[in-house]
Design a protein around this motif. Structure first.
Motif, PDB file in Angstrom:
ATOM      1  N   THR A 147      12.281  15.072  11.120  1.00  0.00           N
ATOM      2  CA  THR A 147      12.337  14.736   9.703  1.00  0.00           C
ATOM      3  C   THR A 147      11.452  13.525   9.429  1.00  0.00           C
ATOM      4  OG1 THR A 147      14.572  15.610   9.504  1.00  0.00           O
ATOM      5  CG2 THR A 147      13.864  14.067   7.807  1.00  0.00           C
ATOM      6  N   THR A 148      10.715  13.582   8.332  1.00  0.00           N
ATOM      7  CA  THR A 148       9.773  12.510   8.031  1.00  0.00           C
ATOM      8  C   THR A 148       9.963  12.000   6.617  1.00  0.00           C
ATOM      9  OG1 THR A 148       7.439  11.865   8.255  1.00  0.00           O
ATOM     10  CG2 THR A 148       7.888  13.942   7.125  1.00  0.00           C
ATOM     11  N   GLU A 149       9.270  10.917   6.299  1.00  0.00           N
ATOM     12  CA  GLU A 149       9.218  10.373   4.950  1.00  0.00           C
ATOM     13  C   GLU A 149       7.822   9.818   4.732  1.00  0.00           C
ATOM     14  OE1 GLU A 149      12.396   7.578   5.019  1.00  0.00           O
ATOM     15  OE2 GLU A 149      11.336   6.103   6.237  1.00  0.00           O
ATOM     16  N   VAL A 150       7.402   9.762   3.471  1.00  0.00           N
ATOM     17  CA  VAL A 150       6.053   9.302   3.142  1.00  0.00           C
ATOM     18  C   VAL A 150       6.139   8.256   2.045  1.00  0.00           C
ATOM     19  CG1 VAL A 150       3.797   9.979   2.243  1.00  0.00           C
ATOM     20  CG2 VAL A 150       4.988  11.473   3.854  1.00  0.00           C
ATOM     21  N   TYR A 151       5.406   7.160   2.229  1.00  0.00           N
ATOM     22  CA  TYR A 151       5.395   6.040   1.296  1.00  0.00           C
ATOM     23  C   TYR A 151       3.985   5.793   0.776  1.00  0.00           C
ATOM     24  CZ  TYR A 151      10.058   4.518   2.870  1.00  0.00           C
ATOM     25  OH  TYR A 151      11.402   4.437   3.142  1.00  0.00           O
ATOM     26  N   VAL A 152       3.901   5.271  -0.448  1.00  0.00           N
ATOM     27  CA  VAL A 152       2.677   4.689  -0.970  1.00  0.00           C
ATOM     28  C   VAL A 152       2.894   3.183  -1.015  1.00  0.00           C
ATOM     29  CG1 VAL A 152       1.049   4.558  -2.885  1.00  0.00           C
ATOM     30  CG2 VAL A 152       2.212   6.721  -2.382  1.00  0.00           C
ATOM     31  N   TYR A 153       2.081   2.433  -0.258  1.00  0.00           N
ATOM     32  CA  TYR A 153       2.190   0.979  -0.211  1.00  0.00           C
ATOM     33  C   TYR A 153       1.047   0.336  -0.979  1.00  0.00           C
ATOM     34  CZ  TYR A 153       5.768   1.084   3.472  1.00  0.00           C
ATOM     35  OH  TYR A 153       6.920   1.282   4.190  1.00  0.00           O
ATOM     36  N   GLY A 154       1.386  -0.681  -1.775  1.00  0.00           N
ATOM     37  CA  GLY A 154       0.381  -1.454  -2.482  1.00  0.00           C
ATOM     38  C   GLY A 154       0.114  -2.766  -1.779  1.00  0.00           C
ATOM     39  N   ASP A 155      -0.999  -3.382  -2.153  1.00  0.00           N
ATOM     40  CA  ASP A 155      -1.441  -4.642  -1.552  1.00  0.00           C
ATOM     41  C   ASP A 155      -0.632  -5.806  -2.109  1.00  0.00           C
ATOM     42  OD1 ASP A 155      -2.781  -6.714  -0.410  1.00  0.00           O
ATOM     43  OD2 ASP A 155      -4.710  -6.311  -1.331  1.00  0.00           O
ATOM     44  N   ASP A 156      -0.063  -6.607  -1.216  1.00  0.00           N
ATOM     45  CA  ASP A 156       0.682  -7.798  -1.609  1.00  0.00           C
ATOM     46  C   ASP A 156       0.139  -8.977  -0.811  1.00  0.00           C
ATOM     47  OD1 ASP A 156       2.456  -9.642  -2.553  1.00  0.00           O
ATOM     48  OD2 ASP A 156       4.216  -8.836  -1.519  1.00  0.00           O
ATOM     49  N   GLU A 157      -0.808  -9.700  -1.415  1.00  0.00           N
ATOM     50  CA  GLU A 157      -1.438 -10.862  -0.779  1.00  0.00           C
ATOM     51  C   GLU A 157      -2.044 -10.508   0.577  1.00  0.00           C
ATOM     52  OE1 GLU A 157       1.420 -14.005  -0.691  1.00  0.00           O
ATOM     53  OE2 GLU A 157       1.416 -14.262  -2.872  1.00  0.00           O
ATOM     54  N   GLY A 158      -2.757  -9.378   0.603  1.00  0.00           N
ATOM     55  CA  GLY A 158      -3.462  -8.976   1.807  1.00  0.00           C
ATOM     56  C   GLY A 158      -2.670  -8.112   2.762  1.00  0.00           C
ATOM     57  N   GLU A 159      -1.396  -7.917   2.508  1.00  0.00           N
ATOM     58  CA  GLU A 159      -0.560  -7.067   3.360  1.00  0.00           C
ATOM     59  C   GLU A 159      -0.057  -5.880   2.537  1.00  0.00           C
ATOM     60  OE1 GLU A 159      -0.034  -7.533   6.552  1.00  0.00           O
ATOM     61  OE2 GLU A 159      -1.065  -9.464   6.667  1.00  0.00           O
ATOM     62  N   PHE A 160      -0.101  -4.690   3.123  1.00  0.00           N
ATOM     63  CA  PHE A 160       0.361  -3.501   2.419  1.00  0.00           C
ATOM     64  C   PHE A 160       1.850  -3.300   2.691  1.00  0.00           C
ATOM     65  CE2 PHE A 160      -4.181  -2.955   2.575  1.00  0.00           C
ATOM     66  CZ  PHE A 160      -4.461  -2.460   1.303  1.00  0.00           C
ATOM     67  N   THR A 161       2.646  -4.062   1.934  1.00  0.00           N
ATOM     68  CA  THR A 161       4.098  -4.044   2.110  1.00  0.00           C
ATOM     69  C   THR A 161       4.850  -3.684   0.832  1.00  0.00           C
ATOM     70  OG1 THR A 161       4.167  -6.429   1.650  1.00  0.00           O
ATOM     71  CG2 THR A 161       4.029  -5.754   3.965  1.00  0.00           C
ATOM     72  N   ARG A 162       4.161  -3.692  -0.307  1.00  0.00           N
ATOM     73  CA  ARG A 162       4.830  -3.416  -1.587  1.00  0.00           C
ATOM     74  C   ARG A 162       4.968  -1.907  -1.767  1.00  0.00           C
ATOM     75  NH1 ARG A 162       2.703  -2.196  -6.415  1.00  0.00           N
ATOM     76  NH2 ARG A 162       0.621  -2.854  -5.755  1.00  0.00           N
ATOM     77  N   VAL A 163       6.196  -1.423  -1.800  1.00  0.00           N
ATOM     78  CA  VAL A 163       6.433   0.007  -1.939  1.00  0.00           C
ATOM     79  C   VAL A 163       6.239   0.416  -3.397  1.00  0.00           C
ATOM     80  CG1 VAL A 163       8.076   1.885  -1.662  1.00  0.00           C
ATOM     81  CG2 VAL A 163       8.039   0.010  -0.006  1.00  0.00           C
ATOM     82  N   VAL A 164       5.293   1.310  -3.622  1.00  0.00           N
ATOM     83  CA  VAL A 164       5.018   1.815  -4.962  1.00  0.00           C
ATOM     84  C   VAL A 164       5.826   3.080  -5.231  1.00  0.00           C
ATOM     85  CG1 VAL A 164       3.214   2.728  -6.477  1.00  0.00           C
ATOM     86  CG2 VAL A 164       2.726   0.801  -4.967  1.00  0.00           C
TER      87      VAL A 164
END
Length: 233
Positions: A68-85
């Motif tokens: 089983t899997t999951e897929v995320y879209v991450y946005g840029d947060d001060e140079g790190e892609f940690t913000r979940v869109v």
């Protein structure tokens, strides 16, 4: 004597003319949605297109792996892609699900997470143009805290948080009955809760608006509450 038109001819003449066309973009009214295929494997995350126009985007995810899997879209947060869109979870092997989002211009990462754990297999994408990103900020969150319970304890609550963070709390229920994940703010008010069936995972997004000690509670009918503390500075 004039001939009588057939019923079929009358019905067809009353219908609007419709043109069907292929491609990755579908127009609804004045709004165009771009559809992008994503193949999620055990060690791969293949995104059909990595350069997109800003606006509505549907990632059509197919799980080609064995877990089983999951897929995320991450946005840029001060140079790190940690913000979940945006995200889509619980995609079983061979199953397809859509991940719908609305992206502003910028850089993002698509993360496929086989086994629904870890940082995922990342594929960068670039979005250009001036399309609207209505709702994507509100629907997203800053990060995720993954909790689990076996009925006797809560695990996964490590470290603290910062006031103003928007966090998705997930609970994997490994107990033998339904459990409720509940979050209380420093004043004791319930900020949110979710009911989780045995063997399932539930999630609730909480805005940590106040500094202080928050309570993370797992409840079960007829059972004593499990309580852990989250320090918010």
């Amino acid at each position: 004597m004039l001939s009588r038109p057939s019923v079929a001819a009358v019905v067809l003449g009353a219908l609007p003319f419709v043109v069907s066309c292929g491609g990755g973009d579908a127009e609804t009214g004045s709004r165009t949605t771009t559809t992008v295929a994503v193949a999620a494997g055990e060690d791969s995350c293949d995104v059909e297109r990595t350069e997109l126009e800003a606006g509505a985007v549907t990632f059509a995810v197919t799980n080609e792996g064995s877990s089983t899997t999951e897929v995320y879209v991450y946005g840029d947060d001060e140079g790190e892609f940690t913000r979940v869109v945006a995200e889509v979870e619980n995609i079983g092997p061979g199953i397809s699900r859509d991940l719908e989002t609305d992206l502003a211009a910028g850089s993002y990462e698509i993360a496929c997470k086989p086994g629904q754990t870890g940082d995922g297999i990342r594929t960068p994408i670039t979005v250009t143009g001036d399309g609207s990103a209505g709702g994507s900020e509100e629907a997203g969150y800053d990060r995720e805290i993954e909790l689990s319970t076996d009925g006797s304890t809560i695990t996964g609550l490590d470290g603290g948080a910062t006031s103003g963070e928007r966090i998705e709390f997930t609970l994997t229920n490994e107990a033998d009955g339904v459990r409720i994940l509940e979050l209380k703010d420093p004043e004791g008010a319930v900020a949110g809760e979710v009911e989780v069936e045995p063997g399932a995972t539930g999630e609730v997004v909480i805005d940590l608006e106040a500094a202080g000690t928050w309570q993370v509670i797992v409840e079960g009918e007829g059972l004593a509450d499990l309580v852990a503390e989250l320090a918010v500075s």
